[in-house]
Design a protein around this motif. Structure first.
Motif, PDB file in Angstrom:
ATOM      1  N   ALA A   1      -6.301   4.025   4.889  1.00  0.00           N
ATOM      2  CA  ALA A   1      -5.588   2.847   5.058  1.00  0.00           C
ATOM      3  C   ALA A   1      -4.551   1.886   6.367  1.00  0.00           C
ATOM      4  O   ALA A   1      -4.803   1.451   6.784  1.00  0.00           O
ATOM      5  CB  ALA A   1      -5.961   1.772   3.190  1.00  0.00           C
ATOM      6  N   VAL A   2      -4.043   2.857   5.430  1.00  0.00           N
ATOM      7  CA  VAL A   2      -2.458   2.030   6.146  1.00  0.00           C
ATOM      8  C   VAL A   2      -2.835   2.706   7.593  1.00  0.00           C
ATOM      9  O   VAL A   2      -1.698   2.658   8.508  1.00  0.00           O
ATOM     10  CB  VAL A   2      -1.376   2.638   5.670  1.00  0.00           C
ATOM     11  N   LEU A   3      -2.051   4.315   7.530  1.00  0.00           N
ATOM     12  CA  LEU A   3      -2.679   4.826   8.766  1.00  0.00           C
ATOM     13  C   LEU A   3      -4.157   4.471   9.652  1.00  0.00           C
ATOM     14  O   LEU A   3      -3.712   4.327  11.289  1.00  0.00           O
ATOM     15  CB  LEU A   3      -2.672   5.797   8.746  1.00  0.00           C
ATOM     16  N   GLN A   4      -5.238   4.372   9.204  1.00  0.00           N
ATOM     17  CA  GLN A   4      -5.949   3.898  10.295  1.00  0.00           C
ATOM     18  C   GLN A   4      -5.447   2.074  10.556  1.00  0.00           C
ATOM     19  O   GLN A   4      -5.938   1.469  12.007  1.00  0.00           O
ATOM     20  CB  GLN A   4      -7.602   3.575   9.398  1.00  0.00           C
TER      21      GLN A   4
ATOM     22  N   ARG B   1       0.968  -1.193  -0.291  1.00  0.00           N
ATOM     23  CA  ARG B   1       0.016  -0.030  -0.040  1.00  0.00           C
ATOM     24  C   ARG B   1       0.660   1.232   0.135  1.00  0.00           C
ATOM     25  O   ARG B   1       0.128   2.593  -0.049  1.00  0.00           O
ATOM     26  CB  ARG B   1      -0.506  -0.338   0.975  1.00  0.00           C
ATOM     27  N   LEU B   2       1.672   1.200   0.916  1.00  0.00           N
ATOM     28  CA  LEU B   2       3.123   2.040   0.888  1.00  0.00           C
ATOM     29  C   LEU B   2       3.865   2.977  -0.458  1.00  0.00           C
ATOM     30  O   LEU B   2       4.267   4.027  -0.730  1.00  0.00           O
ATOM     31  CB  LEU B   2       3.694   2.538   1.855  1.00  0.00           C
ATOM     32  N   LEU B   3       4.095   0.976  -1.415  1.00  0.00           N
ATOM     33  CA  LEU B   3       4.685   1.566  -2.822  1.00  0.00           C
ATOM     34  C   LEU B   3       4.054   2.430  -3.477  1.00  0.00           C
ATOM     35  O   LEU B   3       4.651   3.361  -4.211  1.00  0.00           O
ATOM     36  CB  LEU B   3       4.823   0.221  -2.919  1.00  0.00           C
TER      37      LEU B   3
ATOM     38  N   TRP C   1      -2.100   8.728  -3.575  1.00  0.00           N
ATOM     39  CA  TRP C   1      -1.664   8.252  -2.184  1.00  0.00           C
ATOM     40  C   TRP C   1      -2.786   7.972  -1.478  1.00  0.00           C
ATOM     41  O   TRP C   1      -2.607   7.750  -0.248  1.00  0.00           O
ATOM     42  CB  TRP C   1      -0.586   8.781  -1.824  1.00  0.00           C
ATOM     43  N   PHE C   2      -4.102   9.042  -1.218  1.00  0.00           N
ATOM     44  CA  PHE C   2      -4.579   9.290   0.022  1.00  0.00           C
ATOM     45  C   PHE C   2      -5.637   7.977   0.382  1.00  0.00           C
ATOM     46  O   PHE C   2      -5.003   7.611   1.329  1.00  0.00           O
ATOM     47  CB  PHE C   2      -6.084  10.432  -0.986  1.00  0.00           C
ATOM     48  N   GLY C   3      -5.764   6.896  -0.646  1.00  0.00           N
ATOM     49  CA  GLY C   3      -6.591   5.463   0.078  1.00  0.00           C
ATOM     50  C   GLY C   3      -5.596   5.069   0.505  1.00  0.00           C
ATOM     51  O   GLY C   3      -5.852   4.500   1.962  1.00  0.00           O
TER      52      GLY C   3
END
Length: 170
Positions: free
Chosen positions: A81-84, A30-32, A75-77
């Motif tokens: 998602a990773v933050l939550q 997800r962060l890539l 990058w938003f989604g």
């Protein structure tokens, strides 16, 4: 033939997904997305601001700007998602608030670029136009922002990987 093309595309995307999953965990994948998006935004934004002055300059600039939006705004989604999933449920609201505050602080950049532009235009020699100064400031300033974003997203990959290795307190 459309259904056959869809099957082939699904097989390709499944192969890419499986290859990524064999190397990275879900958070890293997800962060890539924002890392790659930020890096791809650098040349597309630079080409948006430096297309030249030909007959089709506006059309070329809009083409590059369209591509820039596609790659830079992805990058938003994944980030949210990773933050939550990275913070506990009791801290999700606070983390989301800090995330939004960080974006608000980033909105100071146009003011800084405007101040730099005003100072540089005042000192222009007669051979330089203000359009050249603006294109250079926007080109280099925004590209530097995208590079910093890619670096910070890269740092977040390592930080999220370390937090997974630390056992949770009970």
């Amino acid at each position: 033939w459309i259904s056959e093309a869809k099957k082939q595309e699904n097989n390709r995307s499944s192969s890419i997904t499986l290859a990524l999953q064999s190397i990275f965990d879900e958070k890293t994948i997800r962060l890539l997305i924002p890392i790659v998006g930020s890096l791809l935004a650098i040349p597309t934004w630079y080409l948006t601001t430096h297309t030249g002055g030909g007959d089709n300059a506006f059309q070329f600039a809009m083409f590059w700007l369209s591509l820039e939006y596609l790659v830079a705004e992805c990058w938003f989604g994944p980030t949210i998602a990773v933050l939550q999933t990275s913070v506990g449920t009791s801290k999700t609201g606070t983390a989301q608030g800090i995330f939004v505050l960080t974006g608000a602080v980033g909105n100071v950049a146009p003011t800084i670029l405007g101040w730099l532009y005003g100072n540089q235009v005042a000192d222009l020699p007669s051979t330089t136009t203000s359009n050249e100064v603006l294109a250079d400031l926007l080109g280099w300033g925004v590209c530097a922002g995208y590079l910093l974003s890619a670096i910070f997203f890269g740092v977040s990959v390592f930080v999220s990987g370390e937090s997974d290795a630390i056992p949770a307190k009970k």
